[in-house]
Design a protein around this motif. Structure first.
Motif, PDB file in Angstrom:
ATOM      1  N   LEU A 133       0.861  -1.182   0.000  1.00 52.31           N
ATOM      2  CA  LEU A 133       0.000   0.000   0.000  1.00 52.31           C
ATOM      3  C   LEU A 133       0.893   1.226   0.000  1.00 52.31           C
ATOM      4  O   LEU A 133       1.706   1.416   0.915  1.00 52.31           O
ATOM      5  CB  LEU A 133      -0.905   0.022   1.233  1.00 52.31           C
ATOM      6  N   VAL A 134       0.773   2.036  -1.032  1.00 51.22           N
ATOM      7  CA  VAL A 134       1.532   3.284  -1.144  1.00 51.22           C
ATOM      8  C   VAL A 134       0.605   4.432  -0.779  1.00 51.22           C
ATOM      9  O   VAL A 134      -0.478   4.572  -1.362  1.00 51.22           O
ATOM     10  CB  VAL A 134       2.075   3.493  -2.570  1.00 51.22           C
ATOM     11  N   VAL A 184      -0.348  -3.967  -5.844  1.00 50.67           N
ATOM     12  CA  VAL A 184      -0.110  -2.615  -5.325  1.00 50.67           C
ATOM     13  C   VAL A 184      -1.394  -1.806  -5.339  1.00 50.67           C
ATOM     14  O   VAL A 184      -2.125  -1.796  -6.330  1.00 50.67           O
ATOM     15  CB  VAL A 184       0.965  -1.893  -6.179  1.00 50.67           C
ATOM     16  N   TRP A 185      -1.635  -1.125  -4.228  1.00 51.68           N
ATOM     17  CA  TRP A 185      -2.657  -0.079  -4.160  1.00 51.68           C
ATOM     18  C   TRP A 185      -1.958   1.234  -3.818  1.00 51.68           C
ATOM     19  O   TRP A 185      -0.971   1.246  -3.075  1.00 51.68           O
ATOM     20  CB  TRP A 185      -3.691  -0.385  -3.082  1.00 51.68           C
ATOM     21  N   VAL A 196      -5.235   2.640  -8.260  1.00 49.78           N
ATOM     22  CA  VAL A 196      -4.931   4.005  -7.832  1.00 49.78           C
ATOM     23  C   VAL A 196      -6.228   4.694  -7.441  1.00 49.78           C
ATOM     24  O   VAL A 196      -7.178   4.738  -8.228  1.00 49.78           O
ATOM     25  CB  VAL A 196      -4.222   4.792  -8.950  1.00 49.78           C
ATOM     26  N   MET A 197      -6.274   5.211  -6.222  1.00 44.86           N
ATOM     27  CA  MET A 197      -7.466   5.877  -5.696  1.00 44.86           C
ATOM     28  C   MET A 197      -7.116   7.315  -5.328  1.00 44.86           C
ATOM     29  O   MET A 197      -6.329   7.552  -4.412  1.00 44.86           O
ATOM     30  CB  MET A 197      -7.975   5.130  -4.460  1.00 44.86           C
ATOM     31  N   THR A 198      -7.676   8.252  -6.063  1.00 45.02           N
ATOM     32  CA  THR A 198      -7.480   9.660  -5.733  1.00 45.02           C
ATOM     33  C   THR A 198      -8.583  10.111  -4.794  1.00 45.02           C
ATOM     34  O   THR A 198      -9.594   9.438  -4.604  1.00 45.02           O
ATOM     35  CB  THR A 198      -7.470  10.520  -6.998  1.00 45.02           C
ATOM     36  N   HIS A 199      -8.373  11.265  -4.179  1.00 41.68           N
ATOM     37  CA  HIS A 199      -9.317  11.829  -3.207  1.00 41.68           C
ATOM     38  C   HIS A 199      -9.689  10.789  -2.157  1.00 41.68           C
ATOM     39  O   HIS A 199     -10.842  10.667  -1.745  1.00 41.68           O
ATOM     40  CB  HIS A 199     -10.563  12.361  -3.928  1.00 41.68           C
ATOM     41  N   THR A 200      -8.674  10.042  -1.728  1.00 38.50           N
ATOM     42  CA  THR A 200      -8.854   8.989  -0.731  1.00 38.50           C
ATOM     43  C   THR A 200      -7.730   9.104   0.283  1.00 38.50           C
ATOM     44  O   THR A 200      -6.555   8.981  -0.063  1.00 38.50           O
ATOM     45  CB  THR A 200      -8.834   7.596  -1.393  1.00 38.50           C
TER      46      THR A 200
END
Length: 499
Positions: free
Chosen positions: A8-9, A30-31, A171-175
């Motif tokens: 987890l990055v 990878v997340w 890839v999760m933005t605004h998280t």
């Protein structure tokens, strides 16, 4: 349900996305989560250079300069659509640095890099006989010209994230990562999106790539002790109407021994920066102050015949650099090198990223995964330095691509074809779709921005707002007026409602 993942990055800047890309390319799951948009802070607030750092030679950081020059060559090959060569002019002022010192520095700069060098070397020029001398005041008879490279910094971040996703990462933005704690051989993390949705993740390793928030993340989220401090340094830039007509950039020595760049920007403008100011405010909201603006104007006015004043500034931006606190007296003297700290004594590994610079992100990521992967039973070799292109970078010459786009689509203007080729590379075809005319590209928001490009950015590049498009994925905010920006914001609002 708790999601299981190898790595987890936390942090969607250049270091975080670079590490995610490298790790997933070696077969790790990878997340990556980012509390805002990708590259929304430090990574989009640079001077937009891929360079060795000529001034670091005075600080005897030869290893850092050599490493950066080697990375410059790699990045020019893997992303030629967003990174391209740029020649710099250094007018000589003998009372600041003697000519022999500059010649020696440029000789080292030309030769510190090992192996292949694609850019031309440095040379001395008589400014009165060269086009680069025309904008300069008459008191500068000689100068020196050398090579470095220019980059669209926010796009470099996005392309690393895109490549990571294409290889299997999420890839999760605004998280935001709101908590992380060790539980045996895993990190249990809670990720909260901007709409309040919470996802629980069990990761075999955690990477703290939060930039200016690296220490806060350890203190408040992971509750981990640490021995390293960060020195937050604000760097600000101004943009003014174009000050000269050629495509060279300038590097200006200042009385305080700092340097300021003047760089051709977005065809119609000149970018000037940067400052180095100690910063103690919120890293999310740095702003240029009047003293910084005056400093940059004065820096230009010492050299150019055509002076500028603060009223000439059409746009400015500031970023906070998270530099390692090495007890340097001046902010400009703090090292730009990085430190990777791997902590595994208490169970699941934690990798902290401190410091760094845009140019060396790929090497940083490679070293990070070299250290982390074996702990997860992965011994796949490093791969990102072998010429694998970033999305859109599978071309040799973006100028030739622009010509090909116009040949197959005569209705494309020269400027628009050039911008698409130098923004999306081979992905330009996907941006244009099957449109047979400008009208076929959908709603026109101003300048050369159409709905088809916006839709591409929404679908493939995480653009969620007009600001994401106008100031990070592109710099069309400099060209589109307020009415066009308002219509673009309305377009995003309508699209969000449909989603």
């Amino acid at each position: 349900m708790t999601e299981q993942v190898d790595v987890l990055v936390v942090g969607g800047g250049i270091n975080g996305t670079g590490i995610a890309r490298d790790a997933v390319g070696r077969g790790l799951s990878v997340w990556l989560c980012e509390q805002d948009d990708l590259a929304s802070h430090t990574s989009s607030a640079s001077t937009k250079l891929i360079h060795g750092g000529l001034r670091y030679l005075e600080q005897f950081e030869f290893a850092l300069v050599g490493k950066a020059l080697a990375e410059r060559e790699i990045l020019l090959r893997v992303a030629p659509h967003i990174i391209w060569p740029l020649r710099f002019v250094l007018p000589h002022q003998s009372h600041l640095r003697p000519a022999w010192m500059i010649r020696l520095g440029l000789f080292l700069y030309d030769h510190l890099q090992r192996g292949r060098r694609s850019l031309p070397g440095s040379r001395r020029v008589r400014l009165s006989r060269h086009a680069v001398g025309q904008p300069l005041r008459d008191e500068f008879p000689i100068g020196f010209v050398y090579s470095d490279a220019w980059v669209q910094d926010a796009r470099l971040v996005v392309l690393n994230a895109m490549d990571a996703v294409q290889r299997g990462a999420r890839v999760m933005t605004h998280t935001r990562c709101v908590s992380a704690r060790r539980s045996g051989e895993r990190w249990l993390a809670r990720l909260q999106s901007s709409n309040g949705q919470v996802t629980e993740v069990a990761a075999r390793a955690l990477v703290n790539a939060t930039g200016p928030w690296a220490v806060d993340f350890l203190d408040e989220v992971a509750a981990e002790g640490h021995d390293h401090g960060l020195r937050l340094v604000k760097g600000s830039h101004i943009v003014v109407p174009r000050l000269y007509d050629h495509r060279y950039a300038y590097i200006f020595q200042q009385p305080d021994r700092r340097i300021v760049f003047a760089i051709p920007y977005e065809r119609e403008f000149t970018l000037i920066g940067t400052t180095d100011v100690e910063y103690r405010g919120d890293p999310a909201h740095p702003r240029i102050d009047t003293q910084e603006t005056a400093y940059l104007c004065d820096a230009v006015n010492r050299y150019f015949k055509r002076g500028i004043v603060p009223a000439d500034v059409v746009w400015s931006y500031s970023g906070v650099r998270p530099l390692l606190d090495d007890d340097s007296g001046k902010a400009s003297e703090v090292t730009r090198d990085y430190l990777l700290e791997l902590e595994q004594a208490r169970g699941a590994p934690l990798l902290n990223v401190f410091g760094g610079k845009l140019t060396t992100f790929r090497k940083l990521a490679e070293e990070a995964v070299d250290r982390l992967a074996p702990l997860l039973g992965n011994r796949e070799p490093a791969w990102t330095g072998k010429g694998h292109p970033l999305p859109g970078g599978d071309i040799q010459d973006p100028g030739r691509l622009a010509e090909q786009l116009r040949a197959t689509r005569p209705w494309l203007g020269e400027a628009m074809a050039w911008r698409l080729a130098h923004t999306y590379g081979s992905q330009s075809v996907r941006v244009l779709g099957d449109a047979a005319s400008l009208t076929g590209l959908g709603e026109h928001f101003g300048a050369d921005l159409y709905a088809s490009e916006v839709d591409y950015l929404r679908r493939y590049e995480w653009a969620g707002s007009a600001e994401d498009v106008l100031w990070r994925r592109t710099k069309l905010g400099l060209h589109i007026g307020g009415e066009g920006a308002a219509r673009l914001a309305a377009y995003f609002a309508k699209a969000a409602g449909a989603d």
